[in-house]
Design an enzyme around this catalytic site. Structure first.
Site, PDB file in Angstrom:
ATOM      1  N   ARG A   1      49.576 -58.396  -0.966  1.00 22.91           N
ATOM      2  CA  ARG A   1      49.514 -59.247   0.219  1.00 22.91           C
ATOM      3  C   ARG A   1      48.575 -58.707   1.300  1.00 22.91           C
ATOM      4  O   ARG A   1      48.306 -59.359   2.290  1.00 22.91           O
ATOM      5  CB  ARG A   1      50.920 -59.458   0.788  1.00 22.91           C
ATOM      6  CG  ARG A   1      51.696 -60.505   0.020  1.00 22.91           C
ATOM      7  CD  ARG A   1      53.143 -60.554   0.443  1.00 22.91           C
ATOM      8  NE  ARG A   1      53.904 -59.451  -0.122  1.00 22.91           N
ATOM      9  CZ  ARG A   1      55.145 -59.134   0.249  1.00 22.91           C
ATOM     10  NH1 ARG A   1      55.743 -59.802   1.207  1.00 22.91           N
ATOM     11  NH2 ARG A   1      55.779 -58.138  -0.338  1.00 22.91           N
TER      12      ARG A   1
ATOM     13  N   SER B   1      11.260 -34.629  36.206  1.00 17.62           N
ATOM     14  CA  SER B   1      11.591 -35.819  35.410  1.00 17.62           C
ATOM     15  C   SER B   1      10.558 -36.049  34.304  1.00 17.62           C
ATOM     16  O   SER B   1       9.380 -35.721  34.448  1.00 17.62           O
ATOM     17  CB  SER B   1      11.626 -37.046  36.308  1.00 17.62           C
ATOM     18  OG  SER B   1      12.692 -36.905  37.215  1.00 17.62           O
TER      19      SER B   1
ATOM     20  N   GLY C   1      60.285 -50.936 -10.835  1.00 19.74           N
ATOM     21  CA  GLY C   1      61.341 -50.983  -9.821  1.00 19.74           C
ATOM     22  C   GLY C   1      61.544 -49.652  -9.117  1.00 19.74           C
ATOM     23  O   GLY C   1      61.102 -48.608  -9.587  1.00 19.74           O
TER      24      GLY C   1
ATOM     25  N   GLY D   1      53.272 -49.003  -5.170  1.00 18.84           N
ATOM     26  CA  GLY D   1      53.033 -50.447  -5.023  1.00 18.84           C
ATOM     27  C   GLY D   1      51.564 -50.759  -4.781  1.00 18.84           C
ATOM     28  O   GLY D   1      50.802 -49.955  -4.258  1.00 18.84           O
TER      29      GLY D   1
ATOM     30  N   TYR E   1      59.381 -44.093   1.836  1.00 21.13           N
ATOM     31  CA  TYR E   1      58.426 -45.098   1.344  1.00 21.13           C
ATOM     32  C   TYR E   1      57.063 -44.891   1.992  1.00 21.13           C
ATOM     33  O   TYR E   1      56.969 -44.684   3.207  1.00 21.13           O
ATOM     34  CB  TYR E   1      58.968 -46.502   1.656  1.00 21.13           C
ATOM     35  CG  TYR E   1      60.264 -46.742   0.910  1.00 21.13           C
ATOM     36  CD1 TYR E   1      60.263 -47.374  -0.321  1.00 21.13           C
ATOM     37  CD2 TYR E   1      61.470 -46.253   1.411  1.00 21.13           C
ATOM     38  CE1 TYR E   1      61.437 -47.527  -1.036  1.00 21.13           C
ATOM     39  CE2 TYR E   1      62.655 -46.396   0.699  1.00 21.13           C
ATOM     40  CZ  TYR E   1      62.626 -47.045  -0.529  1.00 21.13           C
ATOM     41  OH  TYR E   1      63.786 -47.177  -1.244  1.00 21.13           O
TER      42      TYR E   1
ATOM     43  N   ARG F   1      -0.469 -31.761  32.728  1.00 19.03           N
ATOM     44  CA  ARG F   1      -0.602 -33.131  33.237  1.00 19.03           C
ATOM     45  C   ARG F   1      -2.092 -33.371  33.470  1.00 19.03           C
ATOM     46  O   ARG F   1      -2.781 -32.519  34.038  1.00 19.03           O
ATOM     47  CB  ARG F   1       0.140 -33.195  34.573  1.00 19.03           C
ATOM     48  CG  ARG F   1       0.323 -34.571  35.129  1.00 19.03           C
ATOM     49  CD  ARG F   1       0.872 -34.464  36.535  1.00 19.03           C
ATOM     50  NE  ARG F   1       2.282 -34.113  36.591  1.00 19.03           N
ATOM     51  CZ  ARG F   1       2.890 -33.711  37.709  1.00 19.03           C
ATOM     52  NH1 ARG F   1       2.215 -33.576  38.834  1.00 19.03           N
ATOM     53  NH2 ARG F   1       4.156 -33.425  37.703  1.00 19.03           N
TER      54      ARG F   1
HETATM   55  C1  UD1 Z   1      63.435 -52.629  -1.349  1.00 17.89           C
HETATM   56  C2  UD1 Z   1      64.928 -52.500  -1.540  1.00 17.89           C
HETATM   57  C3  UD1 Z   1      65.636 -53.404  -0.537  1.00 17.89           C
HETATM   58  C4  UD1 Z   1      65.209 -53.049   0.868  1.00 17.89           C
HETATM   59  C5  UD1 Z   1      63.709 -53.080   1.002  1.00 17.89           C
HETATM   60  C6  UD1 Z   1      63.278 -52.531   2.319  1.00 17.89           C
HETATM   61  C7  UD1 Z   1      65.262 -52.042  -3.908  1.00 17.89           C
HETATM   62  C8  UD1 Z   1      65.630 -52.618  -5.214  1.00 17.89           C
HETATM   63  N1  UD1 Z   1      65.265 -52.877  -2.879  1.00 17.89           N
HETATM   64  O1  UD1 Z   1      63.119 -53.985  -1.663  1.00 17.89           O
HETATM   65  O2  UD1 Z   1      67.036 -53.255  -0.653  1.00 17.89           O
HETATM   66  O3  UD1 Z   1      65.812 -53.928   1.791  1.00 17.89           O
HETATM   67  O4  UD1 Z   1      63.082 -52.284  -0.022  1.00 17.89           O
HETATM   68  O5  UD1 Z   1      61.908 -52.735   2.501  1.00 17.89           O
HETATM   69  O6  UD1 Z   1      65.008 -50.869  -3.797  1.00 17.89           O
HETATM   70  N2  UD1 Z   1      57.775 -49.071  -5.467  1.00 17.89           N
HETATM   71  C9  UD1 Z   1      57.258 -48.189  -6.379  1.00 17.89           C
HETATM   72  N3  UD1 Z   1      57.421 -48.423  -7.704  1.00 17.89           N
HETATM   73  C10 UD1 Z   1      58.093 -49.500  -8.172  1.00 17.89           C
HETATM   74  C11 UD1 Z   1      58.615 -50.410  -7.217  1.00 17.89           C
HETATM   75  C12 UD1 Z   1      58.449 -50.159  -5.881  1.00 17.89           C
HETATM   76  O7  UD1 Z   1      56.643 -47.194  -6.003  1.00 17.89           O
HETATM   77  O8  UD1 Z   1      58.215 -49.643  -9.391  1.00 17.89           O
HETATM   78  C13 UD1 Z   1      57.579 -48.830  -4.040  1.00 17.89           C
HETATM   79  C14 UD1 Z   1      56.719 -49.903  -3.409  1.00 17.89           C
HETATM   80  O9  UD1 Z   1      55.369 -49.486  -3.369  1.00 17.89           O
HETATM   81  C15 UD1 Z   1      57.270 -50.020  -2.014  1.00 17.89           C
HETATM   82  C16 UD1 Z   1      58.722 -49.594  -2.159  1.00 17.89           C
HETATM   83  O10 UD1 Z   1      58.823 -48.906  -3.395  1.00 17.89           O
HETATM   84  O11 UD1 Z   1      56.660 -49.091  -1.136  1.00 17.89           O
HETATM   85  C17 UD1 Z   1      59.660 -50.777  -2.101  1.00 17.89           C
HETATM   86  O12 UD1 Z   1      59.391 -51.609  -3.192  1.00 17.89           O
HETATM   87  P1  UD1 Z   1      59.478 -53.173  -3.084  1.00 17.89           P
HETATM   88  O13 UD1 Z   1      59.267 -53.743  -4.411  1.00 17.89           O
HETATM   89  O14 UD1 Z   1      58.647 -53.643  -1.957  1.00 17.89           O
HETATM   90  O15 UD1 Z   1      61.013 -53.340  -2.718  1.00 17.89           O
HETATM   91  P2  UD1 Z   1      61.641 -54.530  -1.950  1.00 17.89           P
HETATM   92  O16 UD1 Z   1      61.756 -55.675  -2.866  1.00 17.89           O
HETATM   93  O17 UD1 Z   1      60.953 -54.738  -0.662  1.00 17.89           O
END
Ligand code: UD1
Ligand code: CA
Length: 454
Positions: free
Chosen positions: A15, A403, A78, A11, A100, A438
């Protein structure tokens, strides 16, 4: 079954409003991802795979030493897609634990419990009880309490949104069926993504048991998306480390005002005042006391030593029963024997001080080898640098430096020698004698102060 850990770290972290990739944002002075890797290592997996994407080269470079394999997810499609990228590296007999890169406080104990709930025909899911589950995937259970599926907030009906059990994202699944489930994911959802969470319903359909484990605290599974959450997690980490110190018997004047950022080993009856920061590996012996506002990094301090307020100590080995500060500074590589005193506004760098030696005020000791029972007067400087090279100063046992002496290195002060105050010493001085350099003091008779011209 061998355990393969897959850490999702692709990710971008928009933000954060930062140029630094999200998983490199610092928690306790180290990248978020480093904390997750360390916790993963603690449970002894066969392999750790990190799925990276945004800021990829920087992420890999920052964690070049980490014992992980790197898997590129070029396009973020995803969480399911992300895990799928790592699957070619994972054997069919493995269990896969998904973590994560932005959930850094997860504890090894929790992971061990979760892994124990999984098996060749069992998926284990880490969930959390939330007062406000907004934004999280919801755990949908049957009337009998069995997990049926996970529904993402954006796909949830009003009824599902009322469920307060949230998905942490952390799960353990057997590799063989997981591979199959991942290949069947579809992006037919509100976000057009391949959801890892959809494997839960697939597992249930195949009569693979999905066992939930509710996390003991929401803090442990708190994810980080912005600087607010980063600060919250930093505070939680600080509190956790302070609790560990209290449990180890340390007296903390205020547990909210101590920062332990690396491994800290403590003896008995250690006392720590407010606003003290420990970085890197630090060891404090029995009865060590640390005053307010000190920063101590990669340092060992032996029993009964007292550090007074406002000291910065970097990579020092400080012996027992020493007095340090207030306002002392140690730059790297110094070693102090028993009972040494280093006082206010004294800077010590790459120096060794023998037992009972003292330098109490306004002094620079750099590249100095100082014996036992030496007294260094206020305002002394070891002139160790000629603008090109560094040279050593030797001060032998029992010497007394008056000193304001400038000891121009390389130079040696003999044992029990006395150096007159204000001397510039450029040549070795013999033991047991007074050496001084000195100009003679003169008084001018009949001299008058100038008066203002009319
Ligand atoms: C995800 C979960 C959700 C959970 C939440 C907890 C899914 C579909 N949903 O949602 O159920 O409550 O985490 O925080 O899994 N990432 C990748 N590659 C991608 C997408 C995401 O590496 O293609 C990583 C992101 O960097 C992040 C983590 O996976 O660290 C979660 O991804 P994010 O898109 O934030 O998932 P949420 O929508 O928060
Ligand atoms: Ca998230």
């Amino acid at each position: 079954m061998p355990l393969s850990v897959v850490i999702l770290a692709a990710g971008q972290g928009k933000r954060m409003r930062s140029d630094l990739p999200k998983v490199l944002q610092p928690l306790a002075g180290r990248p978020l991802l480093a904390h997750v890797i360390e916790t993963a290592q603690a449970i002894g997996p066969a392999a750790i795979h990190v799925v990276y994407g945004h800021g990829g080269d920087r992420v890999r470079a920052a964690l070049a030493e980490a014992p992980v394999t790197w898997v590129l997810q070029a396009e973020q499609r995803g969480t399911g897609h992300a895990v799928a990228q790592a699957m070619p590296q994972v054997g069919d007999q493995d269990l896969v634990l998904v973590l994560y890169g932005d959930v850094p406080l997860i504890r090894a104990d929790t992971l061990r419990q979760l892994v124990a709930l999984a098996g060749p025909k069992r998926v284990a899911l880490l969930t959390m009880a939330l007062d406000d589950p907004t934004g999280y995937g919801r755990i949908v259970r049957s009337a009998r309490g069995e997990v049926q599926r996970i529904v993402e907030e954006k796909d949830a009906t009003a009824r599902v949104k009322r469920i307060r059990e949230g998905n942490t994202g952390v799960l353990v699944a057997p590799a063989k069926p997981l591979r199959r489930w991942l290949s069947r994911l579809r992006a037919d959802n509100a976000q057009g993504e391949l959801y890892l969470t959809d494997i839960v319903a697939m597992a249930v359909k195949e009569k693979v048991k999905v066992t939930p484990l509710v996390a003991a605290s929401a803090t442990e599974v708190q994810g980080i998306n912005d600087k607010r959450q980063l600060a919250e997690v930093e505070a939680a980490h600080r509190a956790r480390r302070a609790q560990e110190l209290l449990d180890a018997g340390v007296t903390l004047v205020d547990p909210a005002r101590v920062d332990v950022r690396g491994p800290l080993e403590v003896g008995r009856d250690v006392e720590i005042d407010v606003n003290v920061v420990f970085e890197g590996r630090v060891r404090l012996g029995d009865r060590v006391r640390i005053g307010a506002n000190c920063v101590i990094r990669d340092t060992e301090i032996d029993a009964d030593t007292q550090v007074f307020p406002n000291c910065v100590i970097d990579r020092a080995q400080i012996g027992p029963a020493c007095n340090i500060g207030p306002f002392a500074r140690f730059r790297p590589s110094s070693r102090l024997a028993r009972g040494v005193h280093i006082g206010n506004f004294v800077e010590v760098k790459n120096s060794v001080l023998g037992e009972g030696s003292k330098s109490n005020h306004l002094t620079y000791l750099g590249d100095a080898v100082i014996g036992a029972k030496v007294n260094v007067g206020a305002g002394t400087v070891t002139c160790n640098y000629d603008g090109v090279n560094k040279s050593p100063t030797h001060i032998d046992d029992g010497a007394f430096i008056g000193s304001g002496a400038m000891l121009v290195a390389p130079v040696r002060i003999g044992a029990r020698a006395t150096i007159g105050a204000g001397s510039v010493i450029t040549k070795d001085t013999p033991p047991d004698k007074l050496t001084l350099e000195r100009a003679k003091q003169v008084t001018i008779d009949g001299w008058q102060r100038p008066t203002k011209k009319p």
